[in-house]
Write a protein that holds these residues in place. Structure first.
Motif, short mmCIF file in Angstrom:
data_model
loop_
_atom_site.label_atom_id
_atom_site.label_comp_id
_atom_site.label_asym_id
_atom_site.label_seq_id
_atom_site.Cartn_x
_atom_site.Cartn_y
_atom_site.Cartn_z
N LEU A 1 -2.52 -5.63 12.96
CA LEU A 1 -1.61 -4.72 13.17
C LEU A 1 -2.35 -3.38 14.16
O LEU A 1 -1.90 -2.30 14.09
N LEU A 2 -3.66 -3.87 14.60
CA LEU A 2 -4.39 -2.81 15.30
C LEU A 2 -4.23 -2.84 16.93
O LEU A 2 -3.89 -4.04 17.34
N ARG B 1 0.70 -1.31 -0.15
CA ARG B 1 0.09 -0.05 0.00
C ARG B 1 0.81 1.21 0.12
O ARG B 1 0.61 2.37 0.56
N GLY B 2 2.21 1.11 -0.55
CA GLY B 2 2.92 2.08 -0.66
C GLY B 2 3.01 2.65 -2.27
O GLY B 2 2.34 2.43 -2.89
N VAL C 1 2.42 -13.49 -6.88
CA VAL C 1 2.03 -12.72 -5.92
C VAL C 1 1.34 -13.45 -4.83
O VAL C 1 0.72 -14.32 -5.07
N LEU C 2 1.14 -12.84 -3.43
CA LEU C 2 0.17 -13.34 -2.63
C LEU C 2 -0.77 -12.25 -2.17
O LEU C 2 -0.34 -11.16 -1.79
N ASN C 3 -2.01 -12.75 -2.15
CA ASN C 3 -3.18 -11.95 -1.58
C ASN C 3 -3.24 -11.93 -0.19
O ASN C 3 -3.64 -12.86 0.24
N MET C 4 -2.77 -10.85 0.44
CA MET C 4 -2.53 -10.97 1.89
C MET C 4 -3.85 -10.87 2.62
O MET C 4 -3.95 -11.51 3.69
N LYS D 1 3.51 -5.54 4.97
CA LYS D 1 3.69 -4.79 6.35
C LYS D 1 4.13 -5.81 7.38
O LYS D 1 4.68 -5.21 8.29
N ILE D 2 4.04 -6.82 7.39
CA ILE D 2 4.66 -7.90 8.38
C ILE D 2 5.52 -8.70 7.78
O ILE D 2 5.84 -8.72 6.61
#
Length: 588
Positions: free
Chosen positions: A418-419, A20-21, A310-313, A101-102
């Motif tokens: 991540l929250l 998401r960057g 790719v991997l759909n997270m 992100k992880i």
């Protein structure tokens, strides 16, 4: 444009971009738009190109990256990523790597869990860990998929490939099979001297086997792309075995190609005969390979095919969450000594149809906890960035509320990696909505733990004895009653059983004997305790005497914490089902 995470100069082999960057690439050649098209990007509008991933189980497409061409001479690229991570060809000679992100290591372990593997397994005598790099990365995913692919094919070979019998008819002097006399006579009447043969042939080139072939070819391309980076002999061995299996399928007449992609998407395990369910593992892995492979491009220079992977997270996190829910529920059931949870099941994506006769209208939460026909809790997985609270997002919140309304449940949860964990109470109904997330930095162990805590918290409302049973089951804890073991917890509420304390003095002696003689590391037996354990016994007896011994039982638990040894007393009130913990009582 949003904030740019990194600025690159054109000419690198790999451009890294966070999930998401956004990155900016400067100094691009004037032919850059043509190169994007050659790398299988789709032009959506002037100067805007996208690459998408099609879902296997629906017509939905997921956008992977968006590239915007900018500048007077098209010399600048703005590349934006979604939450689909992996490697994507940008041009025929360069690629974009979308970093998650992880940590990759967590993603790798999620994949292992989803495909029912772990790091301790061996492949033909070689530990899986030996195949992996020290710094877990996307490349290691190929190895795991290949090992699972080969294991799945091995099961199929033991049981047999799906085949169809096809009737072939041919006019020939040198035929095989049975002669169709009637057709042969007609041939003679028409001046054709060849007899007409009928034979049954075995056809293996069906959609299921073709999907396996497609996945095998894709894995081979991935291995070839990475072969120069990995010199482990076991890596070559897996490559060779995948190659052998692809050749085996081809020798049976099986082929595959992009022109059969619709067949691969439409076929599911349920389309196969029940006796062919041994296809499941190879089928699942092949679908995973196919869903993550975005197509192929020809590199400049060496004419070799390159596969985007790719991997759909969001999808992976949802699948992993279901695995964790099932695993943790099984663990909770393992210490449910009264059998209260026998009918509790975890359901993935239950279909809720609000209108009779209109099955095309339905709702599907990601996960549900059910007891028989009753829904206990509804859970939705949300792979959101830090600070992005789904409760504050109207569509997500509304969907979860609609699930709760239709399924008549008051326990709702968003599962987020991540929250910050948070609990909210719905003012109008009293329902509870919870953000289930590890406190602090994300790790799989801590995520598993918070899922366990949530499920336990939901189930303990109707089965309060689980509180005591969980304490016994936890690591380094022990049921602390002399002559009694965990199997006796099935009688935890039996007023004539071992947990009744009508004689508090004798009960306290049983507790102290078990603690000192069996579990303590500090003393050899109860006679090493101060006053032979008299002080601790008095504390136990005092707490027992506060309760009505004819309706209450006690489950004593020995535990270690902070280098100290303690005894906790769990009192179970049979009339109300309430459980109250007294303690900790220090052994020494």
């Amino acid at each position: 444009m949003s904030t740019v995470d990194e600025v690159y100069e054109y000419g690198q082999d790999t451009f890294n971009i966070p999930e998401r960057g956004e990155i900016r690439i400067e100094g691009c050649p004037s032919s850059i738009m043509d190169q994007l098209r050659r790398a299988s990007f789709t032009q959506e509008s002037p100067g805007v190109f996208t690459k998408s991933q099609e879902a296997l189980d629906s017509d939905q497409e997921y956008e992977v990256v968006t590239v915007t061409v900018d500048g007077d001479d098209n010399e600048i690229l703005h590349v934006e990523a979604t939450d689909i991570v992996g490697v994507v060809s940008l041009t025929p000679s360069s690629k974009v790597q979308v970093d998650p992100k992880i940590d990759w290591e967590h993603i790798f372990d999620m994949l292992l869990a989803v495909y029912d593997q772990n790091r301790s397994i061996e492949y033909h005598g070689i530990p899986l860990q030996d195949f992996l790099s020290d710094d877990i990365h996307l490349d290691d995913v190929f190895v795991v998929l290949a090992i699972n692919y080969l294991d799945g094919l091995e099961r199929i070979q033991r049981n047999g490939y799906i085949r169809d019998l096809v009737i072939r008819r041919v006019n020939s002097l040198d035929g095989r099979g049975d002669i169709d006399v009637e057709q042969t006579l007609l041939n003679h009447a028409r001046g054709t001297i060849e007899p007409h043969w009928i034979r049954n042939e075995t056809e293996y080139n069906n959609a299921a086997n073709s999907l396996l072939h497609y996945a095998g070819k894709t894995l081979l391309r991935l291995f070839r792309q990475k072969s120069s980076e990995n010199d482990h002999p076991a890596y070559d061995r897996i490559f060779s075995e995948v190659h052998r299996e692809v050749e085996r399928l081809e020798s049976m007449g099986v082929d595959s190609g992009l022109d059969r992609m619709d067949e691969y998407r439409e076929i599911s395990l349920h389309d196969l005969p029940k006796q062919r369910r041994y296809y499941q593992k190879a089928f699942d892995v092949s679908k995973a390979v196919m869903s993550s492979s975005l197509g192929q491009q020809l590199r400049d220079g060496p004419r070799e095919l390159v596969v985007d992977y790719v991997l759909n997270m969001e999808s992976l996190f949802e699948q992993y969450s279901q695995v964790v829910i099932e695993r943790e529920l099984n663990y909770i059931k393992s210490y449910d000594h009264l059998g209260d949870l026998d009918d509790v099941t975890p359901v993935r994506s239950p279909s809720v149809k609000p209108f009779e006769g209109e099955g095309q209208i339905y709702h599907e939460p990601d996960h549900a906890l059910q007891e028989g026909d009753e829904t206990i809790a509804v859970l939705d997985s949300k792979y959101y960035a830090e600070g992005h609270d789904p409760v504050k997002e109207s569509p997500s919140r509304s969907r979860l509320f609609s699930y709760a309304y239709l399924l008549h449940t008051e326990r709702l949860a968003f599962l987020c990696p991540l929250l910050e964990p948070r609990r909210r109470r719905v003012a109008q109904t009293g329902a509870e909505l919870q953000i289930v997330s590890p406190a602090g930095e994300f790790a799989l162990d801590s995520y598993d733990e918070v899922i366990h805590d949530y499920l336990h918290g939901v189930l303990v409302e109707n089965s309060p004895e689980l509180e005591a049973f969980r304490a016994v089951a936890e690591s380094d804890n022990h049921l602390c009653l002399d002559g009694v073991d965990e199997s006796d917890l099935a009688r935890a509420t039996d007023m004539s059983g071992p947990f009744a304390f009508k004689d508090a003095r004798d009960f306290s002696l049983q507790v102290i004997k078990a603690a000192a003689d069996e579990y303590s590391w500090e003393v050899r037996n109860r006679y090493d305790l101060e006053q032979d354990g008299g002080w601790t016994r008095e504390q136990i007896e005092t707490r027992c005497e506060r309760r009505y011994e004819h309706t209450t039982t006690c489950v004593p638990v020995f535990r270690r914490d902070g280098g100290q040894e303690w005894i906790d007393l769990y009192f179970i009130e049979n009339g109300t089902g309430e459980v109250e913990m007294e303690g900790p009582l220090k052994l020494l």
